[in-house]
Design a protein around this motif. Structure first.
Motif, short mmCIF file in Angstrom:
data_model
loop_
_atom_site.label_atom_id
_atom_site.label_comp_id
_atom_site.label_asym_id
_atom_site.label_seq_id
_atom_site.Cartn_x
_atom_site.Cartn_y
_atom_site.Cartn_z
N ASP A 175 56.80 -36.38 5.46
CA ASP A 175 55.64 -35.71 6.01
C ASP A 175 54.98 -35.24 6.58
OD1 ASP A 175 55.49 -37.19 3.00
OD2 ASP A 175 55.02 -39.60 4.36
N PHE A 187 56.64 -33.14 -5.90
CA PHE A 187 55.08 -33.18 -4.79
C PHE A 187 55.88 -32.08 -3.63
CE2 PHE A 187 52.12 -34.10 -1.19
CZ PHE A 187 51.38 -33.34 -1.82
N LYS A 203 54.68 -32.75 2.13
CA LYS A 203 56.03 -33.22 2.06
C LYS A 203 57.54 -32.57 2.48
CE LYS A 203 54.79 -37.36 0.07
NZ LYS A 203 54.63 -38.12 0.76
N ARG A 254 59.83 -40.09 7.23
CA ARG A 254 60.03 -41.30 6.30
C ARG A 254 61.17 -42.37 6.19
NH1 ARG A 254 55.17 -43.32 5.32
NH2 ARG A 254 55.88 -43.46 3.17
N ARG A 291 58.74 -43.08 -9.28
CA ARG A 291 57.57 -42.64 -8.06
C ARG A 291 58.62 -41.87 -7.63
NH1 ARG A 291 54.19 -40.74 -5.99
NH2 ARG A 291 53.26 -41.40 -3.71
N GLU A 327 58.44 -38.29 -8.53
CA GLU A 327 57.16 -38.08 -8.09
C GLU A 327 56.85 -37.91 -6.76
OE1 GLU A 327 54.60 -40.60 -11.14
OE2 GLU A 327 54.72 -40.85 -8.64
N THR A 328 57.83 -38.32 -6.05
CA THR A 328 57.41 -37.37 -4.83
C THR A 328 58.11 -36.35 -4.35
OG1 THR A 328 56.76 -40.02 -3.99
CG2 THR A 328 57.44 -38.66 -2.32
#
Length: 167
Positions: free
Chosen positions: A80, A55, A62, A95, A48, A51-52
Motif C-alpha cells: 500500500d 483497486f 496499492k 502487506r 475481497r 476487490e483489492t
C-alpha cells in the motif's frame, strides 16, 4: 524447450514484476493458501481479494507484484502507498509476501522484495514499512527484511474484538 527460460547455469529463471489482471486467479489462490497457513481459522474472502486487486490495478494507492518461474506465478507481494498525517510525502507498506511452499528457498521472495524496493524508489516513497502481522515466523521474517536494510522501529500489537464470535 524454447518456452522455458533458463539462466546461464541451466536453472529455470525466476523474475519479479508488477502484477496484471491476468495474474488475478493465481494471486487469489495463493492468498487463500497464505491465510490457511499463517492465520488458521480466519475467514477468507475471494471477493475481497479480487476487490483489492482491482483497486491495485486501477489506482496508484496499492500495488501487487508477482514472481514467475517458467511462466507460472509462484509468489506475490502486496503493498500500500501510505500518505503521512503529519507531513508531506508518503511511504510504502509491504502487506503480504507469499511464495508457494514448494518454491520457497528459491530467489522468489528476494526478487519480490527487490522489485518492491525499486518500485518504491521510482514512485518517490521515502520509506518502506514491512513485516508480518500474524506471528507466523516473525523472527525469520525480521531476518529476511534486515538483509535488505530494514530495521526494527517498534512493535505491532493487536487486540481481538470478536471474542471468538463470527464477525
Amino acid at each position: 524447450t524454447a518456452s522455458r527460460l533458463f539462466s546461464m547455469h541451466g536453472w529455470p529463471m525466476i523474475f519479479a514484476r508488477l502484477a496484471t489482471e491476468a495474474d488475478a486467479d493465481a494471486i487469489v489462490e495463493m492468498a487463500r493458501l497464505n491465510v490457511e497457513e499463517t492465520c488458521p481459522g480466519e475467514p477468507f474472502s475471494e471477493r475481497r481479494v479480487r476487490e483489492t486487486l482491482d483497486f491495485a490495478f486501477r489506482t496508484a494507492l496499492k500495488a501487487a507484484f508477482v514472481a514467475e518461474e517458467n511462466r507460472k506465478v509462484i509468489g506475490f507481494l502486496a503493498a500500500d502507498v501510505c500518505y503521512y498525517d503529519h507531513r508531506d510525502g508518503f511511504s510504502v507498506t509491504q502487506r503480504v509476501l507469499y511464495v508457494r511452499p514448494e518454491r520457497r528457498g528459491t530467489r522468489a521472495a528476494a526478487l519480490l522484495m527487490k522489485e518492491l524496493i525499486a518500485w518504491s524508489r521510482r514512485i518517490g516513497a521515502d520509506a518502506i514499512d514491512g513485516g508480518n502481522d500474524n506471528g507466523f515466523r516473525s523472527e525469520r521474517t525480521a531476518a529476511f527484511l534486515r538483509h535488505f536494510g530494514f530495521r526494527q522501529v517498534g512493535y505491532a500489537m493487536r487486540m481481538e474484538l470478536t471474542d471468538g464470535r463470527p464477525r
